[in-house]
Design a protein around this motif. Structure first.
Motif, short mmCIF file in Angstrom:
data_model
loop_
_atom_site.label_atom_id
_atom_site.label_comp_id
_atom_site.label_asym_id
_atom_site.label_seq_id
_atom_site.Cartn_x
_atom_site.Cartn_y
_atom_site.Cartn_z
N LYS A 22 0.83 -1.20 0.00
CA LYS A 22 0.00 0.00 0.00
C LYS A 22 0.86 1.25 0.00
O LYS A 22 1.95 1.27 0.57
CB LYS A 22 -0.93 0.00 1.21
CG LYS A 22 -1.93 -1.12 1.19
CD LYS A 22 -2.95 -0.99 2.30
CE LYS A 22 -4.00 -2.09 2.18
NZ LYS A 22 -5.04 -1.96 3.21
N GLU A 24 0.46 5.66 0.33
CA GLU A 24 -0.36 6.84 0.57
C GLU A 24 0.51 8.08 0.56
O GLU A 24 1.63 8.06 1.09
CB GLU A 24 -1.07 6.72 1.92
CG GLU A 24 -1.88 7.94 2.29
CD GLU A 24 -2.56 7.82 3.65
OE1 GLU A 24 -2.39 6.78 4.31
OE2 GLU A 24 -3.27 8.76 4.02
N HIS A 73 -3.88 7.56 -2.89
CA HIS A 73 -3.48 6.18 -2.67
C HIS A 73 -3.21 5.46 -3.98
O HIS A 73 -3.96 5.62 -4.95
CB HIS A 73 -4.58 5.41 -1.93
CG HIS A 73 -4.84 5.90 -0.54
ND1 HIS A 73 -5.68 6.97 -0.28
CD2 HIS A 73 -4.33 5.50 0.65
CE1 HIS A 73 -5.70 7.19 1.02
NE2 HIS A 73 -4.91 6.32 1.61
N ASN A 75 -2.06 1.48 -4.67
CA ASN A 75 -1.67 0.19 -4.12
C ASN A 75 -1.19 -0.71 -5.25
O ASN A 75 -1.56 -0.55 -6.41
CB ASN A 75 -2.83 -0.45 -3.38
CG ASN A 75 -3.35 0.46 -2.27
OD1 ASN A 75 -2.59 1.17 -1.62
ND2 ASN A 75 -4.67 0.47 -2.08
#
Lengths: 113, 111
Positions: A22, A24, A73, A75
């Motif tokens: 992930k 961010e 974000h 991912n």
């Protein structure tokens, strides 16, 4: 506050498994990237998203699938992991224009056994 | 950037000396160049950039020189310090705004 964050920092897994990394960013940037850095430190771009839309998709196996739920974000999901996927994966972001100064995350060290 | 072989090029410099890290880029259409510094265990970090309409740009202790004729970029670090030890990457923005990173140069500062 961390500008670009990635989780996990380390990932050790078996061949054939599926895993996600992930990323961010809290910089308000529109563009995000995924890079792969091999053992010789060579940095290669994998994907680039601008405002949740895929912009750059380099020659990367279909097992790698990026997902951008929102512009903060990006991912990376990897299916059927292979030994050659072992590397450090970096997420980065940049302001509006693609190719301008990029801010990198701390990296995710992936080891496939 | 260009591939210069299988091993990461290494530059060893005495503390206090000036360092010059070179980079040859491949695309004559590239319009923007960036130098990044990557310390051990961290992500690359922006140092300085230069656009193709410039030959030279200076920052704090760093200078980037661009020679478009021979497609060469250099990073000069004045009065090199131990904290400058890292891998340095040049990057070029070419066609379709795609950024390509060079192979990297490892700078070792000898105290």
């Amino acid at each position: 506050d961390t500008a670009v964050s990635q989780t996990p920092k380390y990932l050790v897994t078996q061949m054939g498994n599926d895993k996600s990394i992930k990323c961010e960013q809290n910089l308000g940037h529109d563009t995000m990237y995924w890079y792969k850095q091999d053992s010789k430190k060579f940095l290669k771009i994998m994907f680039s998203y601008n405002n949740k839309e895929l912009i750059i998709n380099e020659t990367v196996p279909n097992r790698f699938s990026p997902k951008s739920p929102d512009k903060a974000h990006l991912n990376l999901h990897i299916n059927s992991l292979e030994l050659g996927d072992s590397a450090v994966y970096f997420c980065a972001s940049s302001p509006n224009t693609i190719g301008e100064t990029q801010y990198f995350g701390p990296g995710t060290r992936l080891l496939v056994l | 950037g260009e591939s210069v072989g299988l091993h990461l090029p290494t530059l060893s410099v005495q503390e206090g000396d000036n360092s010059i890290i070179n980079c040859a880029y491949s695309n004559s259409a590239s319009d923007y160049f960036i130098w990044y510094k990557q310390e051990s265990g961290k992500g690359p970090q922006f140092i300085i950039d230069i656009r193709s309409n410039m030959d030279k740009r200076q920052g704090q202790r760093v200078t980037v020189l661009l020679n478009k004729t021979v497609k060469h970029l250099s990073l000069q670090i004045a009065a090199t310090q131990p904290g400058d030890s890292a891998v340095y990457f040049c990057a070029e923005r070419g066609s379709y705004q795609k950024v390509t990173f060079g192979i990297g140069t490892k700078l070792q500062v000898i105290p």
